[in-house]
Design a protein around this motif. Structure first.
Motif, PDB file in Angstrom:
ATOM      1  N   ALA A 122       7.704   9.299   8.618  1.00 37.87           N
ATOM      2  CA  ALA A 122       6.260   9.155   8.445  1.00 37.87           C
ATOM      3  C   ALA A 122       5.931   7.875   7.682  1.00 37.87           C
ATOM      4  O   ALA A 122       4.994   7.150   8.023  1.00 37.87           O
ATOM      5  CB  ALA A 122       5.704  10.383   7.713  1.00 37.87           C
ATOM      6  N   VAL A 123       6.712   7.608   6.629  1.00 34.79           N
ATOM      7  CA  VAL A 123       6.485   6.403   5.841  1.00 34.79           C
ATOM      8  C   VAL A 123       6.673   5.165   6.709  1.00 34.79           C
ATOM      9  O   VAL A 123       5.853   4.251   6.731  1.00 34.79           O
ATOM     10  CB  VAL A 123       7.451   6.341   4.625  1.00 34.79           C
ATOM     11  N   TYR A 124       7.749   5.194   7.471  1.00 39.31           N
ATOM     12  CA  TYR A 124       8.074   4.052   8.330  1.00 39.31           C
ATOM     13  C   TYR A 124       6.937   3.805   9.336  1.00 39.31           C
ATOM     14  O   TYR A 124       6.468   2.675   9.502  1.00 39.31           O
ATOM     15  CB  TYR A 124       9.398   4.350   9.061  1.00 39.31           C
ATOM     16  N   ASP A 125       6.462   4.873   9.986  1.00 42.13           N
ATOM     17  CA  ASP A 125       5.398   4.752  10.969  1.00 42.13           C
ATOM     18  C   ASP A 125       4.132   4.149  10.366  1.00 42.13           C
ATOM     19  O   ASP A 125       3.510   3.266  10.924  1.00 42.13           O
ATOM     20  CB  ASP A 125       5.063   6.129  11.574  1.00 42.13           C
ATOM     21  N   HIS A 155       0.850  -1.198   0.000  1.00 46.63           N
ATOM     22  CA  HIS A 155       0.000   0.000   0.000  1.00 46.63           C
ATOM     23  C   HIS A 155       0.877   1.236   0.000  1.00 46.63           C
ATOM     24  O   HIS A 155       1.807   1.309   0.808  1.00 46.63           O
ATOM     25  CB  HIS A 155      -0.885   0.034   1.246  1.00 46.63           C
ATOM     26  N   PRO A 156       0.581   2.195  -0.870  1.00 47.49           N
ATOM     27  CA  PRO A 156       1.351   3.438  -0.795  1.00 47.49           C
ATOM     28  C   PRO A 156       0.960   4.211   0.462  1.00 47.49           C
ATOM     29  O   PRO A 156      -0.234   4.376   0.724  1.00 47.49           O
ATOM     30  CB  PRO A 156       0.914   4.193  -2.053  1.00 47.49           C
ATOM     31  N   GLU A 212       4.530   0.452   9.615  1.00 49.41           N
ATOM     32  CA  GLU A 212       4.508  -0.314  10.852  1.00 49.41           C
ATOM     33  C   GLU A 212       3.087  -0.641  11.281  1.00 49.41           C
ATOM     34  O   GLU A 212       2.784  -1.704  11.796  1.00 49.41           O
ATOM     35  CB  GLU A 212       5.192   0.482  11.966  1.00 49.41           C
ATOM     36  N   ARG A 213       2.197   0.341  11.048  1.00 51.69           N
ATOM     37  CA  ARG A 213       0.829   0.189  11.530  1.00 51.69           C
ATOM     38  C   ARG A 213      -0.006  -0.705  10.620  1.00 51.69           C
ATOM     39  O   ARG A 213      -1.088  -1.117  10.995  1.00 51.69           O
ATOM     40  CB  ARG A 213       0.162   1.573  11.666  1.00 51.69           C
ATOM     41  N   GLN A 214       0.479  -0.970   9.417  1.00 48.66           N
ATOM     42  CA  GLN A 214      -0.320  -1.767   8.481  1.00 48.66           C
ATOM     43  C   GLN A 214      -0.478  -3.202   8.963  1.00 48.66           C
ATOM     44  O   GLN A 214       0.472  -3.781   9.458  1.00 48.66           O
ATOM     45  CB  GLN A 214       0.337  -1.750   7.098  1.00 48.66           C
TER      46      GLN A 214
END
Lengths: 170, 266
Positions: free
Chosen positions: B258-261, B168-169, B264-266
């Protein structure tokens, strides 16, 4: 490597390319390709190593690739396109043209070494490292190249010079 | 006279002033009694000086604009204004990608014979692949992506199917970056995905996602610089991520976090 460091090297790259190829436009194309490849290979350049030697190495490899791709186009001699720098007297000018023509008649690998020695004043070891060839090969090509150039200039070989009729006899 | 015989190497080195002082003196003595050799040396020296004089004027010429341009990193150059040859070079970079792909395939085929470290070393490293993909596609005005953000559902379904795992982007609107779309690319051993974003000024940023990581060596954030392109990358399980843009390191780090966070939540 940054822009300023690279800009400083451009005039020397141009001089060498012009001397190698003769044709100013083709020479600048080669310099442009060299700069492009330098950027794309940036990760391979070790910080603190000699930027100039690295760039000359890239240019050498590009030229070898070019020659491999087309065995014809890079060797054309167009006297009209050779931009002969001029000095004070006409005799000098004719001699210079003669030298340039003689230089064109050397095999690529000999001309290359002669020019790195004469123009860049590279040490033999540096040339071996830059071109990735053994020191002994550098020396034999230098020796043969100088001797061949002498013979061409003396008119002992290469009588098919386009400018042979311009030779100045002292 | 010296005990060491005079060699051709010595003659050449004498011409180029590359001998030690003691050896130079020996050569000078030798040349005094060998006029033919002395004449040869004199001729070679004259040749060298003449070659210098012949090409010296090139050093004083103004460097053409097109070469000045190329002294900058490729991403800083506007592709639309570059001459034909320069655009052709993008194709060569693309050809380089193909070579990297073939190299990857060869590495894969050969991987039974080499240790993992060995075969990994043969591959193009993640930040480099990502930076090249960024340089190749981000300047493209008309077709920067294969599937545009308007069809985000299709984009996600397609890339997830091709990569064999859901991708997912991340949403970066809060940071000022909107998704333009994405494309599929050849990686070292198979497909990889590239998502592209831009901000209001047109600054583009790409997220490169691979699922090729076979060795479990999770990393934290790492930084690499390829020309004017800055890259943050990290490895998480089988995924490798690389965020590339021609923006400064601090700004890119903010986006990378932000991308990393979000991932992580996905």
């Amino acid at each position: 490597m940054d822009k300023a460091a690279l800009i400083v090297e451009i005039p020397r790259l141009r001089r060498y390319a012009r001397a190698m190829l003769g044709n100013p436009a083709a020479a600048d194309d080669l310099v442009q390709d060299t700069l492009e490849r330098a950027w794309s290979r940036l990760a391979l350049w070790r910080v603190g190593s000699d930027l100039r030697a690295w760039l000359f190495g890239i240019m050498h490899n590009l030229r070898v690739d070019q020659l491999r791709r087309s065995s014809v186009s890079m060797t054309s001699i167009d006297e009209e396109e050779i931009d002969v720098p001029t000095r004070a007297t006409q005799n000098d000018q004719l001699e210079m043209r003669d030298l340039e023509s003689a230089l064109r008649q050397l095999p690529d690998e000999q001309r290359e070494i002669l020019l790195l020695v004469a123009l860049e004043e590279m040490r033999y070891e540096e040339i071996a490292a830059t071109l990735n060839i053994p020191l002994g090969t550098v020396m034999s090509r230098l020796s043969r190249g100088r001797e061949r150039l002498r013979q061409i200039m003396d008119g002992r070989v290469g009588g098919n010079l386009p400018s042979a009729n311009l030779r100045v006899v002292r | 006279m010296s005990q060491h015989p005079i060699t051709e190497h010595d003659i050449q080195a004498f011409v180029d002033d590359a001998l030690s002082e003691s050896r130079r003196l020996e050569l000078a003595e030798y040349l005094e009694v060998n006029p033919d050799e002395a004449e040869r040396v004199a001729t070679y020296r004259a040749q060298k000086e003449a070659l210098k004089a012949l090409f010296q004027p090139v050093l004083d010429e103004a460097v053409p604009d097109r070469l000045q341009q190329f002294a900058s990193a490729p991403a800083a150059v506007d592709v639309r204004k570059r001459p034909f040859l320069a655009r052709w070079s993008l194709e060569r970079i693309a050809a380089g990608l193909l070579v990297a792909l073939l190299g990857g395939v060869a590495g894969w085929l050969a991987h039974g014979q080499y240790s993992p470290v060995d075969s990994l070393a043969r591959m193009s490293p993640l930040p480099r692949q990502a930076a090249v993909a960024h340089v190749v596609f981000s300047p493209d005005v008309r077709r920067p992506v294969e599937v545009r953000a308007e069809q985000e559902d299709q984009l996600v379904a397609w890339l997830s199917k091709r990569l064999g795992t859901p991708v997912h982007p991340p949403k970066l609107g809060a940071l000022g970056y909107e998704l333009i779309g994405g494309r599929l690319l050849p990686g070292n051993t198979g497909p990889v995905a590239q998502f592209m974003y831009h901000d209001v000024s047109g600054q583009r940023l790409t997220l490169y996602v691979t699922t090729e990581n076979a060795v479990s060596n999770d990393t934290g954030f790492r930084f690499a610089q390829e020309g004017a392109v800055n890259v943050f990358y990290w490895i998480d399980g089988k995924f490798g991520y690389a965020l590339s843009a021609g923006i400064d390191k601090g700004e890119l780090a903010r986006v990378a976090t932000a991308v990393y966070d979000q991932l992580e939540r996905q």
